[in-house]
Design an enzyme around this catalytic site. Structure first.
Site, PDB file in Angstrom:
ATOM      1  N   HIS A 104       0.863  -1.193   0.000  1.00 33.47           N
ATOM      2  CA  HIS A 104       0.000   0.000   0.000  1.00 33.47           C
ATOM      3  C   HIS A 104       0.891   1.233   0.000  1.00 33.47           C
ATOM      4  CE1 HIS A 104      -3.452  -2.586   0.715  1.00 33.47           C
ATOM      5  NE2 HIS A 104      -2.755  -3.182   1.654  1.00 33.47           N
ATOM      6  N   CYS A 137      -4.258 -10.091   4.739  1.00 32.65           N
ATOM      7  CA  CYS A 137      -2.983  -9.518   4.287  1.00 32.65           C
ATOM      8  C   CYS A 137      -1.827 -10.113   5.071  1.00 32.65           C
ATOM      9  CB  CYS A 137      -2.988  -7.999   4.478  1.00 32.65           C
ATOM     10  SG  CYS A 137      -3.437  -7.094   2.992  1.00 32.65           S
ATOM     11  N   CYS A 200     -31.122  -6.976  21.825  1.00 34.51           N
ATOM     12  CA  CYS A 200     -30.484  -5.678  21.553  1.00 34.51           C
ATOM     13  C   CYS A 200     -31.547  -4.585  21.516  1.00 34.51           C
ATOM     14  CB  CYS A 200     -29.766  -5.692  20.204  1.00 34.51           C
ATOM     15  SG  CYS A 200     -28.623  -7.043  19.951  1.00 34.51           S
ATOM     16  N   CYS A 203     -33.068  -2.376  24.624  1.00 35.16           N
ATOM     17  CA  CYS A 203     -32.385  -1.151  25.059  1.00 35.16           C
ATOM     18  C   CYS A 203     -32.259  -0.153  23.910  1.00 35.16           C
ATOM     19  CB  CYS A 203     -30.984  -1.467  25.582  1.00 35.16           C
ATOM     20  SG  CYS A 203     -30.963  -2.278  27.179  1.00 35.16           S
ATOM     21  N   ARG A 241     -17.512  -4.934  21.922  1.00 36.27           N
ATOM     22  CA  ARG A 241     -18.664  -4.241  22.511  1.00 36.27           C
ATOM     23  C   ARG A 241     -19.886  -5.152  22.549  1.00 36.27           C
ATOM     24  NH1 ARG A 241     -20.708  -2.802  25.652  1.00 36.27           N
ATOM     25  NH2 ARG A 241     -21.723  -0.883  26.336  1.00 36.27           N
ATOM     26  N   CYS A 245     -21.981  -6.241  25.884  1.00 33.98           N
ATOM     27  CA  CYS A 245     -23.438  -6.150  26.001  1.00 33.98           C
ATOM     28  C   CYS A 245     -24.016  -7.498  26.391  1.00 33.98           C
ATOM     29  CB  CYS A 245     -24.052  -5.718  24.667  1.00 33.98           C
ATOM     30  SG  CYS A 245     -24.409  -3.952  24.569  1.00 33.98           S
TER      31      CYS A 245
END
Lengths: 284, 109
Positions: A104, A137, A200, A203, A241, A245
């Site tokens: 890159h 990669c 989910c 909330c 995350r 939860c």
């Protein structure tokens, strides 16, 4: 006499209007980064969302102090991790003697706009995430060990890649080959799980903008991910995350990088179609 | 000892003579307190930045002693009056003896 009365009333009405106008401006102050990049924090909900009219960034639910951290790249602690990723970008690793920068050559800027469309369907018809692209990669072209899905180096690198899309509008594809993954993600989103028997949506759709004890519930949008959280002083990935939860509702979390979380990531990202990428954001 | 330490400083490039400018500094450092234990129960040795100083044209602006309770990536923001054009020198002192410094020039105009 009548004329005077009219004038007075008009003046009072004018004052009242000004008052409310100013109050709104204070609450809904716009997210401007470094004084020049303005990011809209709400948008009309995408057509597939049945129960919400407006989608909103998690930024507006945070305190003024937390909001301010994201408004200046020097104050934003995420940039410590972006700097770490910039060093990793040039670091040769693996049997092929290559670094990211070997292929890159135009730098991380090559990935402008990428995060706004992730996760997406790859050439083989499979759903892929940015994290998987990085590891592909590393294993295929660098001959290096893959990084752990949500650990420090990977979270830093996906933050650097995400930063290149900051200001782009989220637009993940949910039709065609993506449709079955999206349906699966939607099902997961609305399925109650765990000892607390919550989904989910309980909330983040039914009760957003409401306090859940001391925390102000957001819509659970992921347009700012990976995000720096003040509670753990590091970059937090989407899957980490989700795991957090699920633990909160006393459910057994799916694995990070699992098919379930990837499908959920696609669905949750699609709920934010129209919002603007804020990566790397700051949350509490 | 500590790895990935990188100082960052934000100073305006220009100021009016006698103007108070806001300076922001941050150094990425894990700030290991010396209170934590690893999985085997051994104390992880303390490794923090213990002193931070800023000087303008050789004159001290701030000199701060830092303690183990300070969290990771310590950030300091303060105002400094710039009487003339010159150079700010920021220095961080690590427990392991390393010294990190950064210089920033301010022009008058």
């Amino acid at each position: 006499m009548g004329m005077n009365l009219f004038k007075t009333t008009a003046a009072i009405a004018g004052l009242a209007l000004m008052g409310t106008g100013m109050a709104t401006a204070g609450e809904e102050s716009a997210l401007t980064i470094n004084g020049d990049l303005t990011i809209p924090t709400s948008a009309s909900a995408p057509a597939h969302l049945e129960n919400i009219d407006m989608v909103t960034s998690g930024w507006i639910y945070r305190t003024k102090e937390t909001q301010a951290l994201q408004m200046d790249d020097f104050d934003n602690p995420s940039f410590v991790f972006v700097d770490v990723a910039l060093d990793l970008w040039d670091k040769v690793d693996g049997s092929e003697g290559k670094a990211c920068s070997s292929c890159h050559e135009n730098g991380p800027e090559e990935f402008a706009g990428l995060t706004a469309s992730m996760p997406r369907i790859n050439a083989e018809g499979q759903l892929e995430t940015t994290t998987e692209l990085v590891n592909e990669c590393r294993t295929e072209r660098m001959g290096a060990e893959p990084w752990k899905y949500s650990k420090g180096k990977m979270a830093a690198m996906t933050s650097l890649i995400g930063l290149q899309s900051r200001g782009s509008v989220v637009n993940v594809a949910i039709d065609g080959a993506a449709a079955p993954y999206w349906e699966k993600g939607k099902e997961l989103y609305y399925t109650r799980v765990g000892q607390l028997d919550m989904s989910c949506s309980n909330c983040h759709e039914d009760n957003y903008d409401v306090m859940i004890r001391a925390d102000h519930l957001s819509q659970g949008q992921i347009n700012g991910f990976p995000t720096y959280r003040l509670k753990n002083a590091k970059m937090n990935t989407t899957h980490a995350r989700f795991k957090g939860c699920m633990k909160n509702i006393r459910a057994k979390p799916f694995g990070q990088g699992s098919d379930e979380f990837k499908a959920l990531e696609l669905y949750v990202a699609s709920r934010g179609n129209g919002l603007t990428v804020e990566t790397p954001s700051v949350r509490n | 000892m500590a790895s990935g330490v990188k100082p960052r400083v934000k100073v305006p490039k220009k100021a009016a003579a006698g103007e108070a400018i806001t300076i922001k500094t941050l150094i990425s450092h894990k700030m290991e307190s010396g209170q934590r234990k690893d999985k085997e129960g051994n104390v992880i040795p303390r490794s923090i930045i213990n002193r931070f100083t800023c000087a303008f044209n050789g004159k001290s602006v701030v000199d701060i002693t830092m303690e183990p309770a300070i969290s990771t990536n310590p950030y300091f923001q303060f105002d400094a009056t710039v009487p003339e054009a010159g150079e700010f020198v920021f220095t961080w002192y690590d427990d392991d003896g390393s010294v990190y410094d950064t210089k920033k020039s301010v022009a008058i105009g």
